[in-house]
Design an enzyme around this catalytic site. Structure first.
Site, PDB file in Angstrom:
ATOM      1  N   HIS A 148      25.499  41.347  48.642  1.00  0.00           N
ATOM      2  CA  HIS A 148      25.722  40.089  49.328  1.00  0.00           C
ATOM      3  C   HIS A 148      24.629  40.014  50.388  1.00  0.00           C
ATOM      4  CE1 HIS A 148      29.967  41.002  47.998  1.00  0.00           C
ATOM      5  NE2 HIS A 148      29.744  39.825  47.490  1.00  0.00           N
TER       6      HIS A 148
ATOM      7  N   ASP B   6      25.363  42.284  53.088  1.00  0.00           N
ATOM      8  CA  ASP B   6      25.225  43.727  52.787  1.00  0.00           C
ATOM      9  C   ASP B   6      23.784  44.126  53.097  1.00  0.00           C
ATOM     10  OD1 ASP B   6      27.837  44.085  51.633  1.00  0.00           O
ATOM     11  OD2 ASP B   6      27.112  43.193  49.762  1.00  0.00           O
TER      12      ASP B   6
HETATM   13  C1  XLS Z   1      34.935  38.115  43.284  1.00  0.00           C
HETATM   14  C2  XLS Z   1      33.589  38.196  42.719  1.00  0.00           C
HETATM   15  C3  XLS Z   1      32.629  38.838  43.674  1.00  0.00           C
HETATM   16  C4  XLS Z   1      31.224  38.501  43.321  1.00  0.00           C
HETATM   17  C5  XLS Z   1      30.239  38.961  44.346  1.00  0.00           C
HETATM   18  O1  XLS Z   1      35.909  37.950  42.551  1.00  0.00           O
HETATM   19  O2  XLS Z   1      33.620  38.911  41.496  1.00  0.00           O
HETATM   20  O3  XLS Z   1      32.799  40.237  43.620  1.00  0.00           O
HETATM   21  O4  XLS Z   1      30.906  39.089  42.114  1.00  0.00           O
HETATM   22  O5  XLS Z   1      30.503  38.407  45.544  1.00  0.00           O
END
Ligand code: XLS
Ligand code: MG
Length: 349
Positions: free
Chosen positions: A54, A57
């Site tokens: 993210h 992150d």
């Molecule tokens: C949530 C999503 C999240 C995205 C990344 O359900 O899968 O993990 O993949 O933010």
């Protein structure tokens, strides 16, 4: 003479959030927090090839930092990744925490919130370029409603297209992968399946730079077969990233280890990846999985090790599946025999 295609060797990935501490809406953490450096070292030790991020992150508290500070910290991360020999797969703007996005991000009823979401997404692109990724993932967490009268679906599609177009205009090389999910945290989300994601892509200024990411659990939550979703996306050449995990029925998103609940579905996802040549254009296999809350600290990364191990064992199962025999059963429309053949192959009979 047609050249035999070399069997695909897959490259694997996970994100810092996949080494989580066990908190859930009804209870606190059960494991200590691990540092980013600990997670990066583990990722390398476990034989993974890339980390997904993210934006916060990559640059913690990104909203509170100047562009110069963001650039400085993104460059520090780039060096860390380079020294570790680890690629940055994707960067996803985490648009679901800020008070600005309580009522949605790109589709909020508040124009200031929509502007915030777009500006944060453009900064996310800048971060991605610095750390070496050309792929932005949009999981549209709060693009939906708890009641449909509060928003207007057609206007929401228009807002999403406007936001993506701004990202495409911000950088001529960046690619956008939409990660569909039918619900959670929203009651109903606007872009629930791969079909919706690719239809949305077709409305943007440059559809060839807008593709998709499929997550196993999200397809299951939409009542669909993840293997079909993979085949569908790859029919358009638009499966650019992948979150393999598992899900036990229609409830909250469980992010269970790959194959943990539906081994047959997992087998067919790997079959779909194999027959479509996923990975041949540099795509990674990411496991968007979390440890069970009951997992002890000494087993903190086992869900990732196990998911990768299951994936590789299923690749072997796909490659040793008696396809000619299966084709005979299909030609004879003897699907009972085909069904049993798959089961016994998976059982190792
Ligand atoms: C949530 C999503 C999240 C995205 C990344 O359900 O899968 O993990 O993949 O933010
Ligand atoms: Mg995901």
């Amino acid at each position: 003479m047609t050249m035999a295609i070399k069997p695909q060797t897959y490259r694997f990935c996970f994100g810092p959030w996949n080494i989580s501490e066990g908190a859930d809406p009804y209870g606190p953490t059960t494991r200590p927090t691990q540092s980013f450096d600990w997670k990066l070292a583990k990722l390398k030790e476990l034989g993974f090839d890339a980390m997904m991020f993210h934006d916060d992150d990559a640059v913690p508290d990104v909203d509170s930092k100047s562009d110069a500070q963001i650039t400085k910290e993104a460059k520090e991360l780039r060096k860390k990744l380079k020294d570790a020999g680890i690629a940055a797969e994707i960067v996803a703007p985490r648009l679901w925490f800020s008070p600005m996005t309580i009522d949605g991000a790109y589709t909020s009823n508040d124009p200031k919130a929509r502007q915030y979401a777009i500006e944060r997404s453009l900064r996310c692109i800048d971060i991605a370029k610095i750390i070496g990724s050309d792929l932005i993932v949009l999981w549209l967490a709060r693009e939906g409603t708890y009641l449909r009268e509060s928003k207007n679906g057609k206007r929401s599609v228009e807002y999403l297209v406007q936001a993506i177009d701004k990202m495409l205009a911000h950088d001529k090389k960046i690619r956008i992968a939409i990660e569909p999910k039918p619900n959670e945290p929203m009651d109903i989300a606007y872009i629930p399946t791969i079909g919706h994601a690719l239809a949305l892509a077709s409305l943007t200024q440059e559809p060839k730079r807008v593709g998709a990411l499929i997550e196993t659990a999200h397809a299951i939550l939409a009542g669909l077969d993840p293997a079909d979703e993979i085949d569908f996306a790859m029919s358009f050449g638009k499966l650019w990233s992948l979150h393999l995990n598992d899900q036990n029925g229609l409830k909250f998103d469980q992010d269970k280890p790959f194959g943990s609940n539906n081994l047959r579905l997992a087998f067919n996802q790997v079959r779909a990846l194999e027959r479509n040549g996923y990975g041949r254009r540099g795509e990674f296999v990411a496991f968007d999985v979390h440890p069970f809350r009951t997992t002890k600290v000494e087993h903190t990364v086992d869900h990732l090790v196990n998911s990768r191990r299951t994936f590789l064992k299923l690749v072997e199962k796909v490659r040793t599946f008696d396809e000619p025999m299966a084709q005979k059963y299909i030609a004879d429309r003897n699907y009972q025999a085909l069904d049993q053949m798959v089961i016994e192959h998976l059982l190792g009979q």
